[in-house]
Scaffold this motif. Sequence first.
Motif, short mmCIF file in Angstrom:
data_model
loop_
_atom_site.label_atom_id
_atom_site.label_comp_id
_atom_site.label_asym_id
_atom_site.label_seq_id
_atom_site.Cartn_x
_atom_site.Cartn_y
_atom_site.Cartn_z
N ASN A 131 0.85 -1.18 0.00
CA ASN A 131 0.00 0.00 0.00
C ASN A 131 0.89 1.24 0.00
O ASN A 131 1.73 1.41 0.89
CB ASN A 131 -0.91 -0.02 1.24
CG ASN A 131 -1.98 1.04 1.21
OD1 ASN A 131 -1.73 2.20 0.90
ND2 ASN A 131 -3.20 0.64 1.55
N ASN A 166 -5.90 -2.38 4.19
CA ASN A 166 -6.43 -1.72 3.00
C ASN A 166 -7.86 -1.23 3.19
O ASN A 166 -8.47 -0.73 2.24
CB ASN A 166 -6.40 -2.68 1.80
CG ASN A 166 -5.00 -3.03 1.36
OD1 ASN A 166 -4.09 -2.20 1.43
ND2 ASN A 166 -4.81 -4.27 0.92
N ALA A 221 -2.40 -5.22 4.16
CA ALA A 221 -1.42 -4.44 3.39
C ALA A 221 -0.02 -4.71 3.90
O ALA A 221 0.20 -4.81 5.11
CB ALA A 221 -1.73 -2.95 3.49
N THR A 266 -2.78 0.51 -4.22
CA THR A 266 -2.15 -0.74 -3.82
C THR A 266 -1.58 -1.43 -5.04
O THR A 266 -2.13 -1.33 -6.14
CB THR A 266 -3.14 -1.67 -3.11
OG1 THR A 266 -4.23 -1.98 -4.00
CG2 THR A 266 -3.69 -1.04 -1.84
#
Length: 386
Positions: free
Chosen positions: A44, A53, A72, A377
């Motif tokens: 991320n 996330n 993440a 991401t």
Amino acid sequence: MKKTILLISSLFLGFAVQAQDTTATPAPGKFTFSGYMDTYYFGNFNNPKSQSNLGLNGPGVVGNARAFDQRAGQFGIGLIQAKAVYSASKVDAVMDLTFGPFSDLGNYGNYIGPLGPGSTSLAIKQAYITYKATSKLSFTAGQFGTHIGYEVIDAPVNYNYSLSNLFNNGPFYHIGLKGQYAFSDRASLMLGLVNNVDNLFDNNKKKGVIGQFFFAPVTGWNVYLNAIMSNEASVAVDGVAADKAMYQLFDLTTTYQVTSKFFLGLNAASGSQKGDYQSTGGPATSKSWGGVAVYSNYAFTDKFGLGIRYETFDNKNNVRALKDAAGNGASVNSITVTGNITAADGHLLLKPELRIDSYSANKFEKNDGSLTTSQATLGMAAIFKF
């Protein structure tokens, strides 16, 4: 609602009475087995302190920005599926079981599984029986995936790995009875009755009505018109009696295979809610939400392709789970670019993916604790299927 139930029941019975069983000696049935497992890593660019996330939702608010790939900056496992299908001339039976972290998430609405909350326990994804009354008419009873939407839970089936906001805010599954009649190989109608939306048990004495009309205008172009209307209320809220509440969703899903290599898809949905939704509250007057997602993918070779999904989703009326960091309703624009690499004789799928989400207000955290409206991401999913 009672009149609607009687009408659908009459239609089903009418079709069944007219059905003529012309099968002489039925062929023996057979079992088929399939399944998959997936694992992933997503970095991320915000480098969130929580390694999530999902974004922030406000105290006591559920409003996740991602359906499944929630971690993440760390490796994760997704879902293990074991599916058995028995098929014979007059009946099919599907037993579709899942395990793992995504299994709990896919059992949306049932937060405590057999082994407790967050147990990554065994879940029934689908379990249904289909009786084929004639070559055109069939009836299905049990738990089945929803007919609404473009994407499904199964990672090998979707082109993109991360799931859309439309999927995340729409039904996952239903338990009930439905009948389907094929007018031809290019048109069919499905009508059914279900307990409710995304729940193992009926939270009230009402039943929801579901429907789908499918038609194929030309070869390679499929169109699905989907709907559900259901009273999901458990209690009265804001002066709306439980028996006066209503949840409804209308959905268009269409796909077109433009050439052997180029594919287009579209999903558009518009929903509304009045009153309580399964004890989570709701508006005193009907409030709406909706979204549109456009899909495109191109197969450069038989082992490599690239797909793009653009989506916009509007929940500023705050009736679904897409919310900003303060817990208010929000809107979002998302773009997802996903590669598809096939290896190991088709058993291994690798999906590198970049996704960017832009909210109408602050939603995501950075490593220093400050907030921002967007998140990007980048990562890879590996999927084994058999």
